[in-house]
Design a protein around this motif. Structure first.
Motif, PDB file in Angstrom:
ATOM      1  N   ILE A   1       0.839  -1.191   0.000  1.00 48.53           N
ATOM      2  CA  ILE A   1       0.000   0.000   0.000  1.00 48.53           C
ATOM      3  C   ILE A   1       0.880   1.249   0.000  1.00 48.53           C
ATOM      4  N   PRO A   2       0.605   2.194  -0.901  1.00 48.77           N
ATOM      5  CA  PRO A   2       1.405   3.421  -0.905  1.00 48.77           C
ATOM      6  C   PRO A   2       1.048   4.302   0.298  1.00 48.77           C
ATOM      7  N   THR A   3       1.777   5.372   0.439  1.00 50.12           N
ATOM      8  CA  THR A   3       1.464   6.327   1.506  1.00 50.12           C
ATOM      9  C   THR A   3       0.077   6.907   1.268  1.00 50.12           C
ATOM     10  N   LEU A   4      -0.707   6.942   2.308  1.00 52.91           N
ATOM     11  CA  LEU A   4      -2.090   7.406   2.174  1.00 52.91           C
ATOM     12  C   LEU A   4      -2.306   8.710   2.945  1.00 52.91           C
ATOM     13  N   PRO A   5      -3.196   9.563   2.426  1.00 49.65           N
ATOM     14  CA  PRO A   5      -3.456  10.842   3.085  1.00 49.65           C
ATOM     15  C   PRO A   5      -4.417  10.690   4.262  1.00 49.65           C
ATOM     16  N   PHE A   6      -4.680  11.782   4.928  1.00 51.41           N
ATOM     17  CA  PHE A   6      -5.568  11.798   6.100  1.00 51.41           C
ATOM     18  C   PHE A   6      -5.110  10.695   7.071  1.00 51.41           C
ATOM     19  N   ASP A   7      -6.093  10.063   7.697  1.00 55.66           N
ATOM     20  CA  ASP A   7      -5.790   8.919   8.565  1.00 55.66           C
ATOM     21  C   ASP A   7      -6.145   7.616   7.860  1.00 55.66           C
ATOM     22  N   HIS A   8      -6.021   7.631   6.532  1.00 55.86           N
ATOM     23  CA  HIS A   8      -6.459   6.458   5.770  1.00 55.86           C
ATOM     24  C   HIS A   8      -5.660   5.196   6.064  1.00 55.86           C
ATOM     25  N   ARG A   9      -4.415   5.364   6.432  1.00 55.24           N
ATOM     26  CA  ARG A   9      -3.621   4.192   6.793  1.00 55.24           C
ATOM     27  C   ARG A   9      -4.210   3.528   8.037  1.00 55.24           C
ATOM     28  N   GLU A  10      -4.539   4.359   9.003  1.00 52.46           N
ATOM     29  CA  GLU A  10      -5.115   3.864  10.246  1.00 52.46           C
ATOM     30  C   GLU A  10      -6.459   3.171   9.974  1.00 52.46           C
ATOM     31  N   ILE A  11      -7.247   3.786   9.129  1.00 44.70           N
ATOM     32  CA  ILE A  11      -8.551   3.211   8.781  1.00 44.70           C
ATOM     33  C   ILE A  11      -8.364   1.866   8.103  1.00 44.70           C
ATOM     34  N   LEU A  12      -7.422   1.814   7.186  1.00 48.06           N
ATOM     35  CA  LEU A  12      -7.176   0.563   6.473  1.00 48.06           C
ATOM     36  C   LEU A  12      -6.717  -0.545   7.414  1.00 48.06           C
ATOM     37  N   GLU A  13      -5.818  -0.211   8.325  1.00 53.02           N
ATOM     38  CA  GLU A  13      -5.343  -1.228   9.261  1.00 53.02           C
ATOM     39  C   GLU A  13      -6.482  -1.715  10.151  1.00 53.02           C
ATOM     40  N   TYR A  14      -7.305  -0.782  10.562  1.00 48.86           N
ATOM     41  CA  TYR A  14      -8.455  -1.166  11.381  1.00 48.86           C
ATOM     42  C   TYR A  14      -9.363  -2.105  10.595  1.00 48.86           C
ATOM     43  N   ALA A  15      -9.564  -1.772   9.334  1.00 49.17           N
ATOM     44  CA  ALA A  15     -10.430  -2.592   8.476  1.00 49.17           C
ATOM     45  C   ALA A  15      -9.855  -3.989   8.303  1.00 49.17           C
ATOM     46  N   ARG A  16      -8.542  -4.081   8.197  1.00 48.68           N
ATOM     47  CA  ARG A  16      -7.938  -5.406   8.030  1.00 48.68           C
ATOM     48  C   ARG A  16      -8.143  -6.258   9.270  1.00 48.68           C
ATOM     49  N   ARG A  17      -7.978  -5.654  10.433  1.00 48.84           N
ATOM     50  CA  ARG A  17      -8.224  -6.400  11.668  1.00 48.84           C
ATOM     51  C   ARG A  17      -9.683  -6.842  11.729  1.00 48.84           C
ATOM     52  N   GLU A  18     -10.543  -5.912  11.389  1.00 48.87           N
ATOM     53  CA  GLU A  18     -11.970  -6.195  11.432  1.00 48.87           C
ATOM     54  C   GLU A  18     -12.342  -7.300  10.443  1.00 48.87           C
ATOM     55  N   LEU A  19     -11.726  -7.269   9.297  1.00 47.29           N
ATOM     56  CA  LEU A  19     -11.971  -8.315   8.304  1.00 47.29           C
ATOM     57  C   LEU A  19     -11.620  -9.687   8.865  1.00 47.29           C
ATOM     58  N   LYS A  20     -10.489  -9.760   9.549  1.00 46.08           N
ATOM     59  CA  LYS A  20     -10.099 -11.030  10.163  1.00 46.08           C
ATOM     60  C   LYS A  20     -11.161 -11.497  11.156  1.00 46.08           C
ATOM     61  N   ASN A  21     -11.624 -10.574  11.975  1.00 43.56           N
ATOM     62  CA  ASN A  21     -12.658 -10.951  12.938  1.00 43.56           C
ATOM     63  C   ASN A  21     -13.906 -11.449  12.239  1.00 43.56           C
ATOM     64  N   ARG A  22     -14.341 -10.696  11.245  1.00 40.69           N
ATOM     65  CA  ARG A  22     -15.637 -11.021  10.645  1.00 40.69           C
ATOM     66  C   ARG A  22     -15.571 -12.260   9.776  1.00 40.69           C
ATOM     67  N   ILE A  23     -14.397 -12.539   9.224  1.00 41.33           N
ATOM     68  CA  ILE A  23     -14.278 -13.741   8.411  1.00 41.33           C
ATOM     69  C   ILE A  23     -14.434 -14.972   9.298  1.00 41.33           C
ATOM     70  N   ARG A  24     -14.164 -14.791  10.589  1.00 38.72           N
ATOM     71  CA  ARG A  24     -14.290 -15.905  11.527  1.00 38.72           C
ATOM     72  C   ARG A  24     -15.681 -15.997  12.142  1.00 38.72           C
ATOM     73  N   THR A  25     -16.445 -14.931  12.035  1.00 36.36           N
ATOM     74  CA  THR A  25     -17.754 -14.934  12.705  1.00 36.36           C
ATOM     75  C   THR A  25     -18.923 -14.723  11.759  1.00 36.36           C
ATOM     76  N   GLN A  26     -18.647 -14.525  10.489  1.00 36.65           N
ATOM     77  CA  GLN A  26     -19.737 -14.388   9.532  1.00 36.65           C
ATOM     78  C   GLN A  26     -19.410 -15.258   8.313  1.00 36.65           C
ATOM     79  N   THR A  27     -20.420 -15.527   7.550  1.00 32.83           N
ATOM     80  CA  THR A  27     -20.209 -16.349   6.367  1.00 32.83           C
ATOM     81  C   THR A  27     -19.894 -15.444   5.189  1.00 32.83           C
ATOM     82  N   LEU A  28     -18.701 -14.870   5.205  1.00 29.87           N
ATOM     83  CA  LEU A  28     -18.353 -13.833   4.240  1.00 29.87           C
ATOM     84  C   LEU A  28     -17.509 -14.326   3.080  1.00 29.87           C
TER      85      LEU A  28
END
Lengths: 228, 228
Positions: free
Chosen positions: B125-152
């Motif tokens: 991932i290239p350098t991202l503006p705003f707090d987009h890096r933080e948002i993306l990392e949060y989303a990745r963690r969340e994806l891991k959680n949801r892949i384990r608890t939802q049929t995604l």
DNA sequence: CAAATATATTGTAAAAAGTACAATAATTAG
DNA sequence: CTAATTATTGTACTTTTTACAATATATTTG
């Protein structure tokens, strides 16, 4: 640039706090009696519009403190609600937070425009304004999830507690019952609860052993999930 | 009342979408090249200020469609970010959403002020503006959680898929490896994946059996968690 | 003080789920 | 036919989960 400001910078943001409390009676939620428009006189979640100069996390704490006096709680964001018509004054997005405390260790006091503050059993919630009912239900579901994946229950217990109390909390929050023997086996085998050697006092029956949460052990074990 | 409007109704709200895509190469994220202030020329999450007249959920979909042409995705809210200084134009709260799609089944096209759109491997991932890096990392963690608890996961697979593909997705998202035999045992025993009798075609080795997700069976079993 | 009452505490066997581990099968390419 | 490549399968062991009821310790009551 002027156009952008006019077009977009004209909405408001609020926080709404779902403070769960626990005592011998079970799981409760803290509500305030609203002393200002809209919905004056109505019981509602302690929440308010937030000022543009403050960070979001801090705003949630501040609003709660202003309305109820409660301070220094461990608050977690749960979800943002943004239906167009959710607030009669205009477009207000609200960000919901939740916290967990022991009822007996805090003494909420209504202040600012909150005219009263009281605990309500989660099974006996009055009609709530805005979309607060929806927010509360969401928070309850989220609480169930987090109680299973974080080490949160000890926020609700005194320093020394009995396994019966621990089980009662789980049953109250998760709304299901557990077998006493299996519950004890499982929680004790987690390794993060230890005997203190002390016993319950002033009870009219066989006194229970008192246990305590071993936080450093939990950290050392990198213990993350709930104990069930 | 006038005072309230002036004091509070002067912030903006945006949505930022983390669209995860999957193909033979692994897990990717869709970024746009910004064609307007602030941060023109920068790759960023497809997000924008939202207009006060629209419901939040709908805004997220609309912003994504405007910038990338992607439509009708299953989007879920993940978290709201509200640091005071996160946006140079003023106070902007942003609500992050995420979606999961198959790279080959969609053809994002940059439009509106997005000058380009492209998939980036999550590891590059290239350098991202705003707090987009933080948002993306949060989303990745969340994806891991949801892949384990939802049929995604099936959102990321073609109608017919091999168990090797299913395993590869899990390993890519969760960033851990699984034993082939145990993985197959477990996923098949879930009862929501069924053989189709068909085989892979045009491969230069033993062709794998093709399976399919049985959605009605999943519903019938009230199957909720991930399959691992 | 004995009996009643109330809650606390404990074990075991069976079933289910998770884990570790490697040989054989089916196809294409050369 | 041989090499190369990926797909498929089983078993023994360990761990976890589940179901289930009798005994222990304290107070209160008669």
């Amino acid at each position: 640039m002027k156009k952008i400001i006019k077009q977009y910078f004209n909405v408001a943001v609020s926080v709404d706090n779902v403070v769960f409390g626990f005592d011998a009676d079970g799981l409760k939620v803290l509500l305030i009696s609203r002393g200002s428009e809209p919905f004056p006189g109505s019981w509602a979640l302690p929440g308010d519009l937030i000022s543009p100069e403050m960070d979001l996390e801090y705003s949630a704490e501040r609003v709660l403190k202003q309305l109820t006096g409660l301070d220094q709680l461990f608050m977690e964001q749960i979800q943002t609600f943004g239906r167009v018509d959710r607030h009669p004054f205009g477009r207000v997005f609200t960000i919901a937070y939740f916290a967990l405390i022991k009822v007996e260790q805090y003494h909420p006091q209504a202040s600012s425009w909150a005219k009263d503050v009281a605990w309500f059993k989660v099974t006996e919630i009055p009609t709530l304004p805005f979309d607060h009912r929806e927010i509360l239900e969401y928070a309850r579901r989220e609480l169930k999830n987090r109680i299973r994946t974080q080490t949160l229950v000890f926020e609700l217990l005194p320093k020394y507690f009995t396994l019966t109390e621990l089980q009662f909390i789980h049953e109250s929050i998760l709304e299901e019952e557990f077998d006493v023997r299996n519950f004890r086996k499982k929680t004790l085998s987690s390794g993060i609860i230890e005997e203190t050697g002390k016993l319950q006092k002033n009870v009219t029956h066989r006194p229970a052993k008192l246990y305590r949460f071993n936080a450093s052990k939990a950290k050392q074990l990198d213990f993350e999930g709930g104990i069930l």
